[in-house]
Motif scaffolding. Structure first.
Motif, short mmCIF file in Angstrom:
data_model
loop_
_atom_site.label_atom_id
_atom_site.label_comp_id
_atom_site.label_asym_id
_atom_site.label_seq_id
_atom_site.Cartn_x
_atom_site.Cartn_y
_atom_site.Cartn_z
N LEU A 1 65.72 29.44 80.70
CA LEU A 1 65.23 28.08 80.60
C LEU A 1 63.68 28.26 80.34
CD1 LEU A 1 66.39 27.08 84.34
CD2 LEU A 1 66.90 25.54 82.16
N GLU A 2 63.35 27.10 79.68
CA GLU A 2 61.98 26.96 79.19
C GLU A 2 61.08 25.93 79.72
OE1 GLU A 2 59.12 26.81 75.00
OE2 GLU A 2 61.52 27.01 75.07
N GLY A 3 60.09 25.97 80.32
CA GLY A 3 59.17 24.90 80.73
C GLY A 3 57.71 25.24 80.03
N GLY A 4 56.81 24.45 79.92
CA GLY A 4 55.75 24.65 79.51
C GLY A 4 54.58 23.54 79.53
N GLN A 5 53.36 23.86 78.89
CA GLN A 5 52.26 22.88 78.87
C GLN A 5 51.95 22.74 77.19
OE1 GLN A 5 49.91 25.16 81.49
NE2 GLN A 5 49.88 23.61 82.91
N SER A 6 51.92 21.56 76.74
CA SER A 6 51.50 21.44 75.25
C SER A 6 50.46 21.83 75.04
CB SER A 6 52.05 20.00 74.78
OG SER A 6 53.44 19.94 74.91
N ALA A 7 49.29 21.96 75.82
CA ALA A 7 47.84 22.02 75.66
C ALA A 7 47.42 22.65 77.02
CB ALA A 7 47.26 20.92 74.98
N SER A 8 46.98 24.20 76.95
CA SER A 8 46.48 24.78 77.88
C SER A 8 45.01 25.56 77.38
CB SER A 8 47.26 25.76 78.54
OG SER A 8 47.86 26.78 77.38
N GLY A 9 45.11 26.48 76.74
CA GLY A 9 43.88 26.88 75.84
C GLY A 9 43.46 25.99 74.96
N ALA A 10 44.27 25.13 74.40
CA ALA A 10 43.71 23.95 73.49
C ALA A 10 42.89 22.96 74.20
CB ALA A 10 44.92 23.30 72.79
N LEU A 11 43.37 22.71 75.66
CA LEU A 11 42.66 21.93 76.44
C LEU A 11 41.37 22.61 76.84
CD1 LEU A 11 42.54 19.41 78.43
CD2 LEU A 11 43.79 20.50 79.91
N LEU A 12 41.23 23.57 77.23
CA LEU A 12 39.63 24.34 77.45
C LEU A 12 39.07 24.03 76.21
CD1 LEU A 12 40.98 27.71 79.41
CD2 LEU A 12 40.13 25.24 80.10
N ASP A 13 39.58 24.32 75.05
CA ASP A 13 38.59 24.45 73.88
C ASP A 13 38.12 22.77 73.58
OD1 ASP A 13 39.14 26.67 72.79
OD2 ASP A 13 40.53 26.52 71.55
N HIS A 14 39.07 21.78 74.12
CA HIS A 14 38.76 20.23 73.93
C HIS A 14 37.52 20.23 74.89
CE1 HIS A 14 39.30 16.24 73.31
NE2 HIS A 14 39.41 16.17 74.53
N ILE A 15 37.71 20.63 75.93
CA ILE A 15 36.56 20.26 77.00
C ILE A 15 35.37 21.02 76.61
CG2 ILE A 15 35.90 20.93 79.43
CD1 ILE A 15 38.10 18.76 79.33
N VAL A 16 35.61 21.93 76.35
CA VAL A 16 34.18 22.44 75.69
C VAL A 16 33.59 21.74 74.43
CG1 VAL A 16 32.94 24.57 74.38
CG2 VAL A 16 34.62 24.99 76.44
N LYS A 17 34.41 21.29 73.28
CA LYS A 17 34.13 20.59 72.35
C LYS A 17 33.31 19.00 73.03
CE LYS A 17 37.54 21.24 69.86
NZ LYS A 17 38.28 21.09 68.50
N TRP A 18 34.03 18.70 73.79
CA TRP A 18 33.82 17.06 74.09
C TRP A 18 32.79 17.05 75.32
CZ3 TRP A 18 34.89 15.30 79.48
CH2 TRP A 18 34.95 14.26 79.88
N HIS A 19 32.36 17.98 75.86
CA HIS A 19 31.23 17.88 76.93
C HIS A 19 29.94 17.97 76.01
CE1 HIS A 19 28.38 18.78 80.26
NE2 HIS A 19 29.41 18.19 81.24
N GLY A 20 28.97 17.31 76.41
CA GLY A 20 27.54 17.25 75.73
C GLY A 20 26.97 18.55 75.83
N ALA A 21 27.09 19.22 76.76
CA ALA A 21 26.20 20.75 76.92
C ALA A 21 27.38 22.02 76.21
CB ALA A 21 26.28 21.17 78.14
N GLY A 22 28.44 21.31 75.67
CA GLY A 22 29.51 22.35 74.92
C GLY A 22 28.84 22.75 73.47
N GLY A 23 29.89 22.72 72.83
CA GLY A 23 29.91 23.07 71.22
C GLY A 23 30.98 23.68 70.71
N GLU A 24 31.11 24.29 69.65
CA GLU A 24 32.16 25.06 69.07
C GLU A 24 32.86 26.10 70.35
OE1 GLU A 24 35.00 25.65 66.17
OE2 GLU A 24 33.55 23.92 66.30
N PRO A 25 33.98 26.04 70.56
CA PRO A 25 34.71 26.80 71.56
C PRO A 25 34.78 28.06 71.03
CG PRO A 25 36.24 25.14 70.62
CD PRO A 25 35.03 24.73 70.08
N THR A 26 33.69 28.97 70.77
CA THR A 26 33.97 30.28 70.17
C THR A 26 34.17 31.17 71.47
OG1 THR A 26 31.54 30.72 70.68
CG2 THR A 26 32.29 29.78 68.45
N ALA A 27 34.87 32.19 71.40
CA ALA A 27 35.04 33.42 72.27
C ALA A 27 33.63 33.68 73.10
CB ALA A 27 35.68 34.46 71.72
#
Length: 528
Positions: free
Chosen positions: A315-341
């Motif tokens: 069986l397989e479950g999942g989340q379509s965006a997890s690491g991608a969601l954290l990247d999005h939050i970093v890019k989206w927030h005004g104090a963020g930017g390019e989500p580098t390591a």
């Protein structure tokens, strides 16, 4: 070194990775090479399959160099990849999946949601094949994407001669064989692996794909995972930096490679298998469970027979965006930017400092539903939306850190939701084997234990997904008589992190709010 060696290749969303292993599972060298990704809209994403092959060859050549071994000693190779869809014409040349007609872009990426309407149409058929995908067709599977292709790009459909899952494409490039993996076909193409008649033609007729088997050059029967597909062709051997003495094993969708590495060794105690699941977490997250029982669960993909190991349902479950969601939050927030390591590390470090004062209750009035790219499991709703509750006018770096922390909590609670759904249906999962990029995020690794209440095991191998493909390669090369024996012989163990009992009250509260927010979202959606 005269020992027989093995190579594993893992193609993700943004890069191709390759590793060289001994027959005992020790990694000798690893390398990575980026691949191109074109976004032509919020729901559309495309790859260039020839670019992927070049990246694969570059990564493997560098991995061999890093290992300091002779290519002639590598006797087996296995390929895994995302469940992306590669389209070729009758001559095997690239064929466009894009409305602009550029044949370079011949691959629909797994995360592409252009076929949401077609997926819903598949679900409305109520056909037997839905029993094996949780009752709901996902736009991330291949059948709705093929429906979209046939309807929207009839010129490409007319010219199509072979259509492959990306892992099977890599095996085809390597060997010339059009054999397909039981893993790819059963999990993404509605092939029913345990039935004598795997393809359900009446279903294909209902959704307008009566010619799919012919257009895609699909076999009547799939090849078991790890089956020997033959040697490398001279051309492929030269491009990969190997020899024609190297055998190619039938591969898997990428998450299944990680599951093979961490769950495969448990096959010696099958009665304990239902206590364990694999969490393969990177851009997206996959929760993989195995059982001796054919137990369908609404909202989870499967049960599929033999898509990791023969003798087990999966069986397989999942989340379509997890690491991608954290990247999005970093890019989206005004104090963020390019989500580098480096930026992720800085945010995690600051969160640790803030928690020294506020503890686990940091930003306790801030709550997130992480379904920014739909809910794959257990709701099986590709139209689900993300929610953030508790925002203020704060826009400094600390406010980014608080939102990042609570997004991490939400991702972990989403995994808890999947695990609790499994356990309500006969599983008894208390151990998560975590692999992938999230093992580098200390917040997520802590939360996967504390927010779920499970023991988290981090594999000792530097790359469990590549190790899984080395196991496939070892089986194909005949170094072990069966894939399960390769898994046992090549396992590398891991480090266990138990959940902290003192954290349970905080995350029990958070999970109750998480479920309440899901109900509120459903109510609001019903009003629209």
């Amino acid at each position: 070194m005269s020992e027989s060696l093995l190579a594993g290749v893992d193609v993700g969303t943004g890069s191709a990775r390759a590793g060289v292993f001994t027959k005992s599972g020790q990694m000798l060298g690893r390398a990575e090479h980026p691949i191109a990704l074109r976004r032509t809209g919020a729901s559309m994403a495309e790859h260039d399959s020839e670019d992927i092959w070049r990246a694969t060859c570059a990564a493997l050549r560098q991995a061999i160099a890093n290992a300091g071994v002779s290519p002639s000693h590598i006797v087996g190779i296995g390929f895994d990849a995302t469940c992306s869809l590669v389209v070729r014409d009758t001559e095997g040349q690239q064929l466009s999946v894009s409305k602009d007609g550029d044949d370079r872009w011949d691959t629909i990426v797994w995360l592409d949601h252009r076929a949401i309407a077609e997926a819903a149409e598949c679900t409305r058929t109520g056909h037997q094949v839905l029993y094996y995908i949780g009752g709901v067709m996902s736009p991330e599977m291949e059948v709705p994407k093929l429906m979209w292709l046939k309807r929207n790009l009839p010129q490409s459909w007319a010219r199509a001669g072979v259509i492959l899952d990306l892992a099977d494409y890599l095996s085809w490039k390597a060997t010339g064989s059009l054999a397909r993996s039981q893993c790819t076909l059963a999990t993404k193409w509605t092939y029913v692996a345990h039935d004598e008649t795997g393809w359900k033609q009446d279903f294909l007729d209902q959704v307008g794909l009566e010619d799919m088997v012919e257009k895609a050059a699909l076999p009547d029967r799939a090849s078991p995972v790890g089956a020997d597909l033959g040697p490398l062709t001279p051309e492929a051997a030269a491009e990969l930096g190997l020899t024609t003495n190297c055998r190619v094993g039938a591969g898997v969708v990428d998450a299944y490679a990680g599951a093979l590495a961490v769950l495969g060794p448990l096959s010696t105690t099958p009665e304990q298998m239902d206590r364990h699941c694999a969490l393969i977490a990177g851009t997206s997250s996959c929760v993989m469970a195995m059982s001796q029982h054919n137990q369908p669960i609404s909202g989870l993909w499967g049960p599929h027979w033999g898509t990791i190991l023969e003798g087990f349902w999966q069986l397989e479950g999942g989340q379509s965006a997890s690491g991608a969601l954290l990247d999005h939050i970093v890019k989206w927030h005004g104090a963020g930017g390019e989500p580098t390591a480096e930026l992720h590390k800085a945010i995690c470090a600051r969160i640790m400092e803030l928690r020294e004062t506020e503890g686990l209750a940091l930003a306790r009035r801030l709550h997130v539903l992480p379904d920014f790219h739909g809910n794959r499991s257990p709701l099986a709703d590709p139209n689900a939306l993300g929610v953030i509750s508790g925002l203020t006018l704060d826009s400094d770096f600390d406010s980014l850190c608080r939102l990042y922390w609570r997004t991490c909590v939400a991702i972990a609670l989403g995994i808890r939701h999947i695990v609790e759904t499994l356990n309500a249906s006969g599983y008894a999962i208390d151990t998560l084997h975590v692999t992938g990029g999230h093992t580098k995020n200390p917040l997520l690794m802590e939360l996967y234990a504390d927010a779920t209440g499970c023991t988290v095991v981090e594999p000792a191998t530097p790359d469990a997904t590549l190790l899984g493909m080395a196991m496939v390669a070892a089986c194909a090369a005949g170094l072990y008589p069966a894939l399960d024996q390769a898994c046992v012989a090549m396992q590398q163990g891991g480090t266990a992190r138990p959940a902290k009992p003192e954290a349970a009250p905080q995350f029990d509260r958070d999970f109750s709010i998480f479920l309440e927010m899901l109900r509120h979202r459903q109510a609001i959606d019903a009003m629209n």
